[in-house]
Write a protein that holds these residues in place. Sequence first.
Motif, PDB file in Angstrom:
ATOM      1  N   GLU A  86       0.974  -1.238  -0.109  1.00 27.13           N
ATOM      2  CA  GLU A  86       0.352  -0.240   0.150  1.00 27.13           C
ATOM      3  C   GLU A  86       1.067   1.535  -0.431  1.00 27.13           C
ATOM      4  O   GLU A  86       1.839   0.977   0.773  1.00 27.13           O
ATOM      5  CB  GLU A  86      -0.678  -0.181   1.205  1.00 27.13           C
ATOM      6  CG  GLU A  86      -1.558   1.331   1.118  1.00 27.13           C
ATOM      7  CD  GLU A  86      -2.863   1.118   2.133  1.00 27.13           C
ATOM      8  OE1 GLU A  86      -3.488   2.082   2.702  1.00 27.13           O
ATOM      9  OE2 GLU A  86      -2.674   0.226   3.283  1.00 27.13           O
TER      10      GLU A  86
ATOM     11  N   GLU B 292      -5.359   9.971   0.342  1.00 27.04           N
ATOM     12  CA  GLU B 292      -5.917   9.958   1.350  1.00 27.04           C
ATOM     13  C   GLU B 292      -6.314  10.117   2.201  1.00 27.04           C
ATOM     14  O   GLU B 292      -7.108  10.438   3.825  1.00 27.04           O
ATOM     15  CB  GLU B 292      -6.228   7.482   1.287  1.00 27.04           C
ATOM     16  CG  GLU B 292      -5.560   6.957   0.554  1.00 27.04           C
ATOM     17  CD  GLU B 292      -5.570   6.257   0.798  1.00 27.04           C
ATOM     18  OE1 GLU B 292      -5.292   5.317   1.815  1.00 27.04           O
ATOM     19  OE2 GLU B 292      -5.573   4.466  -0.333  1.00 27.04           O
TER      20      GLU B 292
ATOM     21  N   GLY C 271      -2.630   6.496  -7.641  1.00 26.58           N
ATOM     22  CA  GLY C 271      -4.368   6.629  -8.038  1.00 26.58           C
ATOM     23  C   GLY C 271      -4.547   6.026  -8.699  1.00 26.58           C
ATOM     24  O   GLY C 271      -5.768   5.275  -8.463  1.00 26.58           O
TER      25      GLY C 271
ATOM     26  N   GLU D  80      -4.234   1.266  -7.903  1.00 27.17           N
ATOM     27  CA  GLU D  80      -5.181   1.802  -6.134  1.00 27.17           C
ATOM     28  C   GLU D  80      -6.830   1.258  -7.017  1.00 27.17           C
ATOM     29  O   GLU D  80      -7.319   0.319  -7.009  1.00 27.17           O
ATOM     30  CB  GLU D  80      -5.205   2.297  -5.838  1.00 27.17           C
ATOM     31  CG  GLU D  80      -4.149   2.249  -5.044  1.00 27.17           C
ATOM     32  CD  GLU D  80      -4.019   3.722  -3.653  1.00 27.17           C
ATOM     33  OE1 GLU D  80      -4.740   4.144  -3.363  1.00 27.17           O
ATOM     34  OE2 GLU D  80      -2.947   3.533  -2.898  1.00 27.17           O
TER      35      GLU D  80
END
Length: 403
Positions: free
Chosen positions: A67, A344, A397, A400
């Motif tokens: 992540e 985020e 981004g 993901e």
Amino acid sequence: MTVIERANTAIRIQDGRSKLMAGGAALALLAGLGGVLIGRSTAPVPLAASTEAPVAQSDEGQKSGPEGFIAITPAQIAANGIAVERVSSGSIASEVIAQATITAPPEGQALVTARADGAITRINKRLGDPVASGETIALLESREAAAFVAERNAAAARAQAARAAAAREQRLFDAKVTAKQDLEAAVAARQTAEAELQRADSAVRIAGVTGNGRYLAVRSPIVGRITEVDTQLGAYVAAGAELFNVANPDRIQVQAAVPVPEAQRLQPGDSAVVELPGGGIVEARLRSITPSADPQSRAVAVVLQLAGAPGGLRQGQAVRVRITPRNSKTSGIILPEDSVQLIEGRDAVFVQVKGGFQAVPVQIGQRSGGRVEILKGLEAGQIIVSRGAFALKSQLGASEAEH
């Protein structure tokens, strides 16, 4: 056999045939399944595309999860214009930020002038051409060249006559014909004549007399390139006229204009950083500070010495410098404001790890002059993305969303 017995026998035969048929079907089914299993075990298994980012490893050997990790090669870093820098502790209130110019140190530039009156008859170098130390750039036709040669020839004749006179006096003195003081006078005259010859010969060499006393050579005193030409072929110039400028591109320094209140906090030896025009930074050290301010700009000239010779810098180029006084207090880590991205809902900085970059959440403090103070999340010595962080954020981004 009765009718009942024949019926029972027919039923038994029919049951046996049904069992045989069921058994054969079962065997055929098992054989088919076995073939399928054998076929599957021997056929090559295709590799499934992995959707997880590779596990990165930081410089301290700690593994970071997928992540927030972006795998990228050094070639891709250069192609995408991503710049990195090593962070250090500091305080945004203590940094002195100033505009500066890349200049040449005293030994890195030279002004080539005419040593006598005359006409330019030959120019061997053009604008931008490299020159070596002592190389002839142009020829100057001048009467001074003939005067230098004539003076040297006259001095050589006087020296020759003085040597002959001294030798003759030495023979007469050895024969006890003349007094010792006559010999000493002859020897002194010889030494004087030889000194005059040496002076005249040195003048000819320094003036660069060539062509049997017709030309004076205009030579470069340093290694470098021609940066300015102030004459042309056939022009008549006076002694001391500026003809060429020569600069060594490898010899550079940074000269910054700092307001007087800020300059009072600085002293030679303070660490500094020069922000390169194409991105990235180069470390420097404060070398000297002028004792007086410029009457027009009201600023003090500060000279910085670069650590190494980074490519792409040219004399006259404008840059920005950040100077950190040695007595300043450190409250965090200072980074370019563009290096902090909102990921985020949290501020994050991309830290370089093995195989790519890892997004690390940080806590920011003050902002000033395009700089931001990092209070938590980073440590001094880590390498972060100083330019191109937004591109990494966009790539993160997209990855993901695809996953």
